[in-house]
Design an enzyme around this catalytic site. Structure first.
Site, PDB file in Angstrom:
ATOM      1  N   GLY A 220       0.818  -1.206   0.000  1.00 16.53           N
ATOM      2  CA  GLY A 220       0.000   0.000   0.000  1.00 16.53           C
ATOM      3  C   GLY A 220       0.849   1.251   0.000  1.00 16.53           C
ATOM      4  O   GLY A 220       2.057   1.203   0.233  1.00 16.53           O
TER       5      GLY A 220
ATOM      6  N   GLY B  91       0.791   5.155   1.549  1.00 19.35           N
ATOM      7  CA  GLY B  91       0.149   6.125   2.432  1.00 19.35           C
ATOM      8  C   GLY B  91       0.506   7.520   1.969  1.00 19.35           C
ATOM      9  O   GLY B  91       1.183   7.694   0.943  1.00 19.35           O
TER      10      GLY B  91
ATOM     11  N   PHE C  80       2.493   9.609   3.410  1.00 23.88           N
ATOM     12  CA  PHE C  80       3.901   9.925   3.635  1.00 23.88           C
ATOM     13  C   PHE C  80       4.812   8.711   3.586  1.00 23.88           C
ATOM     14  O   PHE C  80       5.991   8.799   3.818  1.00 23.88           O
ATOM     15  CB  PHE C  80       4.066  10.655   4.977  1.00 23.88           C
ATOM     16  CG  PHE C  80       3.869   9.773   6.198  1.00 23.88           C
ATOM     17  CD1 PHE C  80       4.967   9.180   6.811  1.00 23.88           C
ATOM     18  CD2 PHE C  80       2.597   9.527   6.711  1.00 23.88           C
ATOM     19  CE1 PHE C  80       4.793   8.367   7.926  1.00 23.88           C
ATOM     20  CE2 PHE C  80       2.427   8.719   7.822  1.00 23.88           C
ATOM     21  CZ  PHE C  80       3.524   8.128   8.434  1.00 23.88           C
TER      22      PHE C  80
ATOM     23  N   LYS D 287       5.315   4.279   2.234  1.00 22.67           N
ATOM     24  CA  LYS D 287       4.953   3.181   1.362  1.00 22.67           C
ATOM     25  C   LYS D 287       5.013   1.939   2.237  1.00 22.67           C
ATOM     26  O   LYS D 287       5.877   1.844   3.108  1.00 22.67           O
ATOM     27  CB  LYS D 287       6.004   3.129   0.258  1.00 22.67           C
ATOM     28  CG  LYS D 287       5.676   2.228  -0.886  1.00 22.67           C
ATOM     29  CD  LYS D 287       6.632   2.557  -2.023  1.00 22.67           C
ATOM     30  CE  LYS D 287       6.301   1.721  -3.231  1.00 22.67           C
ATOM     31  NZ  LYS D 287       7.114   2.109  -4.384  1.00 22.67           N
ATOM     32  N   VAL D 288       4.108   0.997   2.025  1.00 26.81           N
ATOM     33  CA  VAL D 288       4.150  -0.233   2.816  1.00 26.81           C
ATOM     34  C   VAL D 288       4.535  -1.387   1.907  1.00 26.81           C
ATOM     35  O   VAL D 288       3.917  -1.596   0.862  1.00 26.81           O
ATOM     36  CB  VAL D 288       2.792  -0.521   3.503  1.00 26.81           C
ATOM     37  CG1 VAL D 288       2.887  -1.789   4.350  1.00 26.81           C
ATOM     38  CG2 VAL D 288       2.358   0.659   4.375  1.00 26.81           C
TER      39      VAL D 288
ATOM     40  N   LYS E 168       6.618  -0.316   6.849  1.00 28.60           N
ATOM     41  CA  LYS E 168       6.188   1.041   6.497  1.00 28.60           C
ATOM     42  C   LYS E 168       7.464   1.856   6.363  1.00 28.60           C
ATOM     43  O   LYS E 168       8.221   1.992   7.317  1.00 28.60           O
ATOM     44  CB  LYS E 168       5.311   1.571   7.632  1.00 28.60           C
ATOM     45  CG  LYS E 168       4.408   2.687   7.260  1.00 28.60           C
ATOM     46  CD  LYS E 168       3.538   3.064   8.444  1.00 28.60           C
ATOM     47  CE  LYS E 168       2.128   3.285   8.020  1.00 28.60           C
ATOM     48  NZ  LYS E 168       1.274   3.760   9.102  1.00 28.60           N
TER      49      LYS E 168
ATOM     50  N   ASP F 231      -8.410   7.570  13.540  1.00 30.71           N
ATOM     51  CA  ASP F 231      -8.534   7.366  12.090  1.00 30.71           C
ATOM     52  C   ASP F 231      -9.147   5.995  11.802  1.00 30.71           C
ATOM     53  O   ASP F 231      -8.641   5.225  10.991  1.00 30.71           O
ATOM     54  CB  ASP F 231      -7.180   7.539  11.398  1.00 30.71           C
ATOM     55  CG  ASP F 231      -7.318   7.857   9.907  1.00 30.71           C
ATOM     56  OD1 ASP F 231      -8.445   8.172   9.453  1.00 30.71           O
ATOM     57  OD2 ASP F 231      -6.313   7.776   9.183  1.00 30.71           O
TER      58      ASP F 231
HETATM   59  N1  ADE Z   1      -1.108  -2.954   4.286  1.00 34.21           N
HETATM   60  C1  ADE Z   1      -0.683  -2.031   5.129  1.00 34.21           C
HETATM   61  N2  ADE Z   1      -0.197  -2.588   6.242  1.00 34.21           N
HETATM   62  C2  ADE Z   1      -0.324  -3.918   6.105  1.00 34.21           C
HETATM   63  C3  ADE Z   1      -0.039  -5.045   6.918  1.00 34.21           C
HETATM   64  N3  ADE Z   1       0.491  -4.921   8.109  1.00 34.21           N
HETATM   65  N4  ADE Z   1      -0.318  -6.253   6.431  1.00 34.21           N
HETATM   66  C4  ADE Z   1      -0.869  -6.377   5.227  1.00 34.21           C
HETATM   67  N5  ADE Z   1      -1.186  -5.377   4.421  1.00 34.21           N
HETATM   68  C5  ADE Z   1      -0.905  -4.152   4.847  1.00 34.21           C
END
Ligand code: ADE
Length: 345
Positions: free
Chosen positions: A25, A27, A29, A31-32, A46, A151
């Protein structure tokens, strides 16, 4: 197409001892990314670029805020903090290195609750109750620790391998009992927050949880914003449910739900159900799906999700462009999903 921020993290292959896999994903600020440690255990990292200027920025405030809050949390429905650093070397494909800050979080392999409702349809009462109970359990714990999350939304409700809730994203969490600054996401904000009044973050969390519950049951948000002139919110607080349903969706709810929901989203925070009252309410105590039911039904739903959301860890993030078009598709979907059917009110 990519911001400098994104370019910087785009081609990273390792961070410290973690091997980076696909993107989970993006965010505002950070990127995950899915990552594996040397034992092969998976984590969600993150990541944000770390420079001396950035270290003084708001992004970093949120980064430290998330770490300091999550450190205190130990609950089955809250994503666990595993490790973090504000200065770690990320190695890029060409062998060069950059400094990054990262938080290694428990990996929730079934992704966001949001995707299941947005892409596979509304949940039954029993299914919705299952998830709502776990959200309330997590909030009861967080509030008991003296915190508010601020949030609460379906994108921050992640699901583990058994489809149990793992609440994420503590960047806005606070220990202040009276808050002055508006944080969060408009559709889930309580009216006193939208009106820029002082508010209590815990009361706002419960408001947002009720909005999520409504979305799980209908696949639509109950209103655009909880403001006095929002045409949907107006109907609800005046108890004009017949008119509300006429324009909103072709659905009927049991009286116990209408009572529960109306009292959860009252314009006056003092009139809203407290956490204890929520747990005593008739609707809350109705039948709940079993864990086996949920695993069966949601494994089937999972097959219908688009690949980007199904979090396959063997699809390497080599096709930056393809991923970004998927991301666009996802945000378009979000807009559609947020649009409530128009009509005469
Ligand atoms: N997307 C954002 N954080 C995550 C996480 N901890 N596990 C899986 N998908 C995610």
């Amino acid at each position: 197409k990519y911001s400098d921020k994104e370019k910087a993290v785009k081609k990273m292959t390792t961070i410290g001892d973690y091997k980076l896999l696909n993107t989970l994903g993006r965010g505002a600020f950070s990127k995950v990314k899915l990552a594996k440690d040397s034992t092969g255990k998976r984590y969600a990292l993150k990541i944000m670029k770390s420079t001396p200027e950035k270290a003084k920025s708001k992004d970093f405030d949120m980064f430290y805020n998330e770490i300091n809050s999550l450190k205190k949390m130990e609950h089955k429905n809250i994503l666990k903090l595993h490790k973090y650093s504000d200065k770690e070397k990320a190695v890029k494909k060409d062998g060069s290195t950059i400094n990054v800050a990262y938080i290694a979080l428990e990996y929730a392999e079934n992704g966001e609750l949001f995707d299941y409702v947005a892409e596979t349809g509304k949940f039954s009462d029993q299914e919705a109750r299952y998830f709502y109970h776990q959200i309330i359990d997590a909030l009861e714990y967080i509030h008991g620790q003296g915190y508010a999350h601020r949030d609460i939304k379906p994108e921050n409700i992640l699901l583990d391998e058994n489809f149990n809730v793992k609440l994420a994203d503590f960047g806005f969490a606070t220990k202040d009992s009276i808050c002055h600054t508006r944080k969060g996401t408009f559709g889930y904000m309580a009216p006193e927050v939208l009106a820029n009044e002082d508010y209590n973050g815990q009361q706002e969390d419960l408001f947002s949880a009720a909005v999520i519950l409504f979305i799980l049951l209908t696949q639509h948000p109950p209103f655009i914003r909880a403001e006095p002139n929002d045409k949907y919110y107006k109907k609800i607080i005046k108890g004009k449910w017949d008119q509300f349903w006429d324009v909103h969706a072709d659905m009927k709810f049991p009286d116990s739900f209408i009572d529960f929901f109306s009292k959860s989203i009252s314009p006056d925070p003092k009139e809203r159900l407290t956490l204890a009252q929520i747990k005593e309410h008739e609707w809350y105590n109705g039948p709940v799906a079993t864990q086996q039911d949920i695993i069966k039904k949601f494994s089937e739903r999972k097959l219908k999700l688009t690949p980007y959301q199904s979090n396959k860890d063997d699809t390497k993030d080599t096709k930056g462009r393809a991923k970004s078009s998927k991301a666009n598709k996802k945000s378009r979907k979000y807009t559609n999903f947020l649009m409530v059917k128009d009509g005469d009110v």
